[in-house]
Design an enzyme around this catalytic site. Structure first.
Site, PDB file in Angstrom:
ATOM      1  N   GLY A  28       0.814  -1.205   0.000  1.00  0.00           N
ATOM      2  CA  GLY A  28       0.000   0.000   0.000  1.00  0.00           C
ATOM      3  C   GLY A  28       0.848   1.255   0.000  1.00  0.00           C
ATOM      4  O   GLY A  28       2.053   1.199  -0.230  1.00  0.00           O
ATOM      5  N   ASN A  29       0.208   2.386   0.237  1.00  0.00           N
ATOM      6  CA  ASN A  29       0.931   3.660   0.300  1.00  0.00           C
ATOM      7  C   ASN A  29       0.411   4.468   1.489  1.00  0.00           C
ATOM      8  O   ASN A  29      -0.522   4.062   2.165  1.00  0.00           O
ATOM      9  CB  ASN A  29       0.775   4.429  -1.019  1.00  0.00           C
ATOM     10  CG  ASN A  29      -0.678   4.742  -1.321  1.00  0.00           C
ATOM     11  OD1 ASN A  29      -1.317   5.542  -0.648  1.00  0.00           O
ATOM     12  ND2 ASN A  29      -1.224   4.072  -2.341  1.00  0.00           N
TER      13      ASN A  29
END
Ligand code: CTP
Ligand code: CA
Length: 224
Positions: free
Chosen positions: A33-34
């Site tokens: 993810g980020n």
């Protein structure tokens, strides 16, 4: 008694905002993810709804609550975001892609938890490219629809940042690009933001800094 009414300059307009960050699963318990919290996109949805727009917020793993009076469609992965956005965009006047989209996803998702015992000392992941939602939307947009992209770059030099923004705007084919500089401690998951707005052709058509709500209203001023 004088009441201050909000400006309703987006009354009757349908606006789609994507927010948050997509996550790509590796196995049932893990993802890539980020660090996007979704705050800037949520601020845009809130500002647009306050100005009278009918807002659909497509939220990818939002870390904060969505505002009232906004239709929320929750999504997880980039492919889910792509499908939801393409459907919602069909009858939208404005589409704002504020979500941080995972560019790649694992080629294979394990059905059960990946174990050290079977992996040993190395774990190699093969990632495949995700579709470019913004470029697809921009190339297929109905007449009159305004498509807005975001570009969070780690470049801190203003001229270099603008050059990257202009190249991205050209590549995406969108009407506006909101450019900001992000780092380990700026931009993502913070309360404030500072952005430069590029219009078609790469001209600077606005600049804003302050809270994410102030920045959202300034972006909407330009779109209006
Ligand atoms: N975006 C998208 N689909 C993708 C990747 C990005 O719609 N697969 C959108 C983002 O929501 C954002 C804009 O494109 O509005 C720019 O995202 P960014 O990550 O800056 O652009 P990329 O083309 O992925 O370039 P980079 O290699 O710099 O990440
Ligand atoms: Ca990207």
């Amino acid at each position: 008694l004088a009441l201050v009414e909000p400006v309703r300059d987006l009354a009757g307009r349908r606006i789609v905002v994507t927010a948050g960050g997509t996550r790509e699963p590796l196995d049932p318990v893990r993802f890539i993810g980020n660090r996007s919290s979704g705050k800037q996109g949520i601020a845009l949805a809130l500002a647009a709804a306050t100005r009278g727009a009918e807002v659909t917020l497509i939220g990818a793993n939002l870390e904060v609550d969505a505002p009232a009076h906004v239709t929320v469609i929750p999504v997880g992965t980039t492919l889910e975001l792509a499908a939801a956005t393409e459907t919602a965009a069909r009858d939208a006047d404005i589409v704002i892609m504020a979500a941080a989209v995972a560019d790649y996803r694992p080629e294979r998702v394990a059905d059960s938890k990946i174990k050290k015992e079977t992996q040993g000392d190395r774990l190699e992941l093969t990632l495949v490219r995700n579709p470019d939602i913004l470029a697809t939307l921009a190339s297929a947009r109905p007449a009159g629809q305004v498509v807005v992209g975001f570009a969070a770059e780690t470049e801190t030099d203003r001229d270099a940042l603008l050059a990257q923004g202009r190249a991205k705007l050209e590549r995406k084919g969108c009407d506006f690009l909101v450019v900001n500089s992000v780092g380990w401690s700026t931009g993502f998951a913070t309360e404030g933001n500072a952005v430069i707005l590029l219009g078609r052709g790469g001209d600077i058509v606005g600049e804003a800094s302050g809270t994410k709500l102030t920045v959202a209203d300034r972006i909407l001023d330009v779109l209006v």
